[in-house]
Design an enzyme around this catalytic site. Structure first.
Site, PDB file in Angstrom:
ATOM      1  CB  THR A 122      -0.949  -0.318   1.291  1.00 25.56           C
ATOM      2  OG1 THR A 122      -1.555   1.203   1.508  1.00 25.56           O
ATOM      3  CG2 THR A 122       0.342  -0.656   2.566  1.00 25.56           C
ATOM      4  CG  ASP A 123      -0.733   5.050  -0.768  1.00 27.63           C
ATOM      5  OD1 ASP A 123      -1.742   4.471   0.291  1.00 27.63           O
ATOM      6  OD2 ASP A 123      -0.979   6.039  -1.203  1.00 27.63           O
ATOM      7  CD  GLU A 124      -3.666   3.524   4.469  1.00 26.19           C
ATOM      8  OE1 GLU A 124      -2.806   3.428   5.437  1.00 26.19           O
ATOM      9  OE2 GLU A 124      -4.719   3.335   4.052  1.00 26.19           O
ATOM     10  CE1 TYR A 147      -3.696  -2.369   5.970  1.00 19.45           C
ATOM     11  CE2 TYR A 147      -3.427  -0.223   5.796  1.00 19.45           C
ATOM     12  CZ  TYR A 147      -3.322  -1.541   5.023  1.00 19.45           C
ATOM     13  OH  TYR A 147      -3.217  -1.759   3.418  1.00 19.45           O
ATOM     14  CE  LYS A 151      -0.213  -4.394   2.691  1.00 19.06           C
ATOM     15  NZ  LYS A 151      -0.335  -6.199   2.859  1.00 19.06           N
ATOM     16  CG  ASN A 246     -11.007  12.336   3.208  1.00 16.45           C
ATOM     17  OD1 ASN A 246     -10.661  11.681   2.603  1.00 16.45           O
ATOM     18  ND2 ASN A 246     -10.218  11.978   4.625  1.00 16.45           N
TER      19      ASN A 246
HETATM   20  P1  NAD Z   1     -10.211  -6.922   2.402  1.00 18.37           P
HETATM   21  O1  NAD Z   1      -9.952  -6.376   4.111  1.00 18.37           O
HETATM   22  O2  NAD Z   1     -11.537  -6.623   2.343  1.00 18.37           O
HETATM   23  O3  NAD Z   1      -9.599  -8.718   2.436  1.00 18.37           O
HETATM   24  C1  NAD Z   1      -9.027  -8.841   3.009  1.00 18.37           C
HETATM   25  C2  NAD Z   1      -8.935 -10.492   2.631  1.00 18.37           C
HETATM   26  O4  NAD Z   1      -8.404 -11.064   3.497  1.00 18.37           O
HETATM   27  C3  NAD Z   1     -10.389 -11.216   3.558  1.00 18.37           C
HETATM   28  O5  NAD Z   1     -10.683 -12.249   2.720  1.00 18.37           O
HETATM   29  C4  NAD Z   1      -9.686 -11.738   4.842  1.00 18.37           C
HETATM   30  O6  NAD Z   1     -10.643 -12.888   5.106  1.00 18.37           O
HETATM   31  C5  NAD Z   1      -8.186 -11.960   4.051  1.00 18.37           C
HETATM   32  N1  NAD Z   1      -8.026 -13.131   5.516  1.00 18.37           N
HETATM   33  C6  NAD Z   1      -7.707 -11.951   6.058  1.00 18.37           C
HETATM   34  N2  NAD Z   1      -6.434 -12.712   7.228  1.00 18.37           N
HETATM   35  C7  NAD Z   1      -6.310 -14.057   6.540  1.00 18.37           C
HETATM   36  C8  NAD Z   1      -5.908 -14.839   6.963  1.00 18.37           C
HETATM   37  N3  NAD Z   1      -4.797 -14.547   7.911  1.00 18.37           N
HETATM   38  N4  NAD Z   1      -5.622 -16.003   5.421  1.00 18.37           N
HETATM   39  C9  NAD Z   1      -6.261 -15.502   4.992  1.00 18.37           C
HETATM   40  N5  NAD Z   1      -6.827 -14.977   5.029  1.00 18.37           N
HETATM   41  C10 NAD Z   1      -6.343 -13.521   5.292  1.00 18.37           C
HETATM   42  O7  NAD Z   1      -9.111  -6.262   1.705  1.00 18.37           O
HETATM   43  P2  NAD Z   1      -8.960  -5.602   0.472  1.00 18.37           P
HETATM   44  O8  NAD Z   1      -9.695  -4.098   1.091  1.00 18.37           O
HETATM   45  O9  NAD Z   1      -9.246  -6.404  -0.418  1.00 18.37           O
HETATM   46  O10 NAD Z   1      -7.230  -5.325   0.279  1.00 18.37           O
HETATM   47  C11 NAD Z   1      -6.531  -6.406  -0.080  1.00 18.37           C
HETATM   48  C12 NAD Z   1      -5.116  -6.401   0.386  1.00 18.37           C
HETATM   49  O11 NAD Z   1      -4.404  -5.223  -1.048  1.00 18.37           O
HETATM   50  C13 NAD Z   1      -4.527  -5.872   1.572  1.00 18.37           C
HETATM   51  O12 NAD Z   1      -3.300  -6.623   1.834  1.00 18.37           O
HETATM   52  C14 NAD Z   1      -4.340  -4.336   1.237  1.00 18.37           C
HETATM   53  O13 NAD Z   1      -2.796  -4.302   2.826  1.00 18.37           O
HETATM   54  C15 NAD Z   1      -3.674  -3.726   0.138  1.00 18.37           C
HETATM   55  N6  NAD Z   1      -4.077  -2.664  -0.174  1.00 18.37           N
HETATM   56  C16 NAD Z   1      -5.207  -1.593  -0.533  1.00 18.37           C
HETATM   57  C17 NAD Z   1      -6.141  -0.929  -0.640  1.00 18.37           C
HETATM   58  C18 NAD Z   1      -7.517  -0.745  -0.550  1.00 18.37           C
HETATM   59  O14 NAD Z   1      -7.323   0.670  -0.603  1.00 18.37           O
HETATM   60  N7  NAD Z   1      -8.328  -1.228   0.102  1.00 18.37           N
HETATM   61  C19 NAD Z   1      -5.409   0.082  -0.730  1.00 18.37           C
HETATM   62  C20 NAD Z   1      -4.007  -0.405  -1.187  1.00 18.37           C
HETATM   63  C21 NAD Z   1      -3.558  -1.866  -0.376  1.00 18.37           C
HETATM   64  P1  TYD Z   2     -10.164   4.549   4.852  1.00 16.81           P
HETATM   65  O1  TYD Z   2     -11.045   4.209   3.865  1.00 16.81           O
HETATM   66  O2  TYD Z   2     -10.108   4.229   6.611  1.00 16.81           O
HETATM   67  O3  TYD Z   2      -8.736   4.826   4.385  1.00 16.81           O
HETATM   68  P2  TYD Z   2      -7.316   4.757   4.514  1.00 16.81           P
HETATM   69  O4  TYD Z   2      -7.586   5.386   5.864  1.00 16.81           O
HETATM   70  O5  TYD Z   2      -6.010   3.378   4.552  1.00 16.81           O
HETATM   71  O6  TYD Z   2      -6.607   5.533   3.246  1.00 16.81           O
HETATM   72  O7  TYD Z   2     -10.536   6.035   4.966  1.00 16.81           O
HETATM   73  C1  TYD Z   2      -9.737   7.338   3.917  1.00 16.81           C
HETATM   74  C2  TYD Z   2     -10.187   8.093   4.166  1.00 16.81           C
HETATM   75  O8  TYD Z   2     -11.461   8.523   4.864  1.00 16.81           O
HETATM   76  C3  TYD Z   2      -9.293   8.966   5.333  1.00 16.81           C
HETATM   77  O9  TYD Z   2      -8.412  10.136   6.058  1.00 16.81           O
HETATM   78  C4  TYD Z   2      -9.975   8.236   6.511  1.00 16.81           C
HETATM   79  C5  TYD Z   2     -11.067   8.861   6.731  1.00 16.81           C
HETATM   80  N1  TYD Z   2     -12.917   8.188   7.269  1.00 16.81           N
HETATM   81  C6  TYD Z   2     -13.377   8.827   7.710  1.00 16.81           C
HETATM   82  O10 TYD Z   2     -13.450  10.509   7.333  1.00 16.81           O
HETATM   83  N2  TYD Z   2     -14.405   9.012   8.319  1.00 16.81           N
HETATM   84  C7  TYD Z   2     -14.883   7.120   8.764  1.00 16.81           C
HETATM   85  O11 TYD Z   2     -15.542   6.888   8.436  1.00 16.81           O
HETATM   86  C8  TYD Z   2     -13.779   6.244   7.757  1.00 16.81           C
HETATM   87  C9  TYD Z   2     -13.700   4.701   8.253  1.00 16.81           C
HETATM   88  C10 TYD Z   2     -13.001   6.918   6.847  1.00 16.81           C
END
Ligand code: NAD
Ligand code: TYD
Length: 331
Positions: A122-124, A147, A151, A246
């Site tokens: 992730t970019d985070e 988190y 990562k 946001n």
């Molecule tokens: P999500 O939370 O929707 O899904 C995570 C999945 O992993 C779920 O299906 C869960 O059951 C499974 N899981 C969790 N723990 C596990 C374990 N111990 N063993 C097997 N399976 C397990 O997440 P997402 O938003 O789809 O993100 C997927 C990946 O992309 C993550 O690695 C996250 O860090 C990365 N990512 C997400 C975003 C975003 O905006 N959502 C952005 C950048 C990177």
């Molecule tokens: P989020 O979806 O949790 O992603 P991340 O923090 O991993 O980027 O949040 C996106 C942005 O929205 C972040 O600046 C936090 C803000 N946010 C709120 O203002 N209210 C909320 O209830 C949530 C979940 C996020």
């Protein structure tokens, strides 16, 4: 190609599996997912009968998955605990899955001699970016939450396996994804579903934090590009190129749903809340990828999907999530 996808029942992983099976009908996919609160097999209904798709309910920390990945060419690790607010309340599971789970998969990749191990990061991991600055793949890691620290730790382990064992790894760091099937604890689906139900939209702090939004299918295309053309040992940033405050997004959602702005409720800020995320992604652009879905179009598609799939998210919001949500926001 035989591809193991971990975390494929979650948001991005399930989109990627559906995308891959459609684009490459001869590929075989094994989805390994523990089915935590975030895993949902309903996301995969359209492929569950596909003979090239298999599902294994298992934890990536567990050794039992070693036999299952036998003969696979590629492991793509999406599995993670992924929500920042949960990591603030319960950091331990993040260390277990995001760090130790990655370690277990790297060990298995090393022993089995897989041709590619792709870590979905992730970019985070770069932390908050100053105004007008964008991090490159060479920028230092500076995570703020448990988190993003978990990562970043996983990324360092992945890179160490490349240096030490020549394990053929690639790391992908994308910006915030959004789209259908995202668990409604994340910002965009939480705000859309709350607005549909005429509930308050809890906006943290002054609402001016900035994220760079990437439509989930553009991310699937990016991962596909890197899977086929990416270089071993390299990190690839993937940016949506659509930075938004946001509060802008909250207002757009209300506008699309024809709901009043009075639903926005400013709530105390998230501890350690990163102000802005911004990354450059010349490396993947050099491979021929660029985002194709504008934020306006992607948000409209997403809002429509949540309007038309109430069954999907109402089940989630009326169960375990509701308790968590009540505790968190006391709304
Ligand atoms: P999500 O939370 O929707 O899904 C995570 C999945 O992993 C779920 O299906 C869960 O059951 C499974 N899981 C969790 N723990 C596990 C374990 N111990 N063993 C097997 N399976 C397990 O997440 P997402 O938003 O789809 O993100 C997927 C990946 O992309 C993550 O690695 C996250 O860090 C990365 N990512 C997400 C975003 C975003 O905006 N959502 C952005 C950048 C990177
Ligand atoms: P989020 O979806 O949790 O992603 P991340 O923090 O991993 O980027 O949040 C996106 C942005 O929205 C972040 O600046 C936090 C803000 N946010 C709120 O203002 N209210 C909320 O209830 C949530 C979940 C996020």
């Amino acid at each position: 190609m035989k591809v193991v996808v971990t975390g494929g029942a979650g948001f991005i992983g399930s989109h990627f599996i559906k995308y891959l099976l459609k684009r490459y009908p001869d590929y075989k996919v094994l989805n390994i997912d523990k089915l935590t609160y975030a895993g949902n097999l309903e996301n995969l209904k359209e492929v569950e009968k596909n003979p090239n798709y298999k599902f294994l309910k298992a934890d990536i920390c567990d050794n039992v998955i070693e036999d299952a990945v036998d003969g696979c060419d590629v492991i793509i690790n999406f599995a993670a605990e992924s929500h920042v607010d949960r990591s603030i309340q319960e950091p331990e599971t993040f260390l277990k899955t995001d760090v130790m789970g990655t370690f277990n998969l790297l060990e298995i990749s090393r022993k089995k001699g897989v041709q590619r191990y792709i870590q979905i990061s992730t970019d985070e991991v770069y932390g908050s970016a100053d105004k007008d600055y964008a991090f490159s793949e060479e920028s230092p890691l500076n995570p703020s939450s448990p988190y993003s620290a978990s990562k970043a730790s996983a990324d360092l382990l992945v890179l160490s396996y490349y240096k030490t064992y020549k394990t053929p790894v690639i790391i992908i760091r994308s910006t915030n994804n959004y789209g259908p099937n995202q668990y409604p604890e994340k910002f965009i689906p939480l705000f859309i579903t709350n607005a549909i139900e005429d509930k308050p939209l809890p906006l943290y702090g002054d609402g001016k934090n900035v994220r760079d939004w990437l439509f989930v299918l553009d991310n699937c295309r990016a991962i596909d590009t890197i899977l086929h053309k990416g270089e071993i040992g390299i990190i690839y940033n993937v940016a949506g190129g659509q930075e938004k405050e946001n509060i802008f997004i909250a207002r757009k959602i209300l506008e699309y749903l024809d709901k009043p702005e009075s639903l926005i409720k400013f709530v105390p800020d998230r501890p350690g809340h990163d102000r802005r995320y911004s990354i450059s992604c010349e490396r993947i652009k050099d491979l021929g990828w660029k985002p194709e879905v504008s934020f306006e179009e992607g948000l409209r598609i997403t809002v429509e999907w949540y309007k038309n799939n109430e069954m999907w998210w109402k089940k989630i919001k009326s169960g375990e999530f509701l308790e968590y949500y009540r505790r968190q926001y006391k709304l």
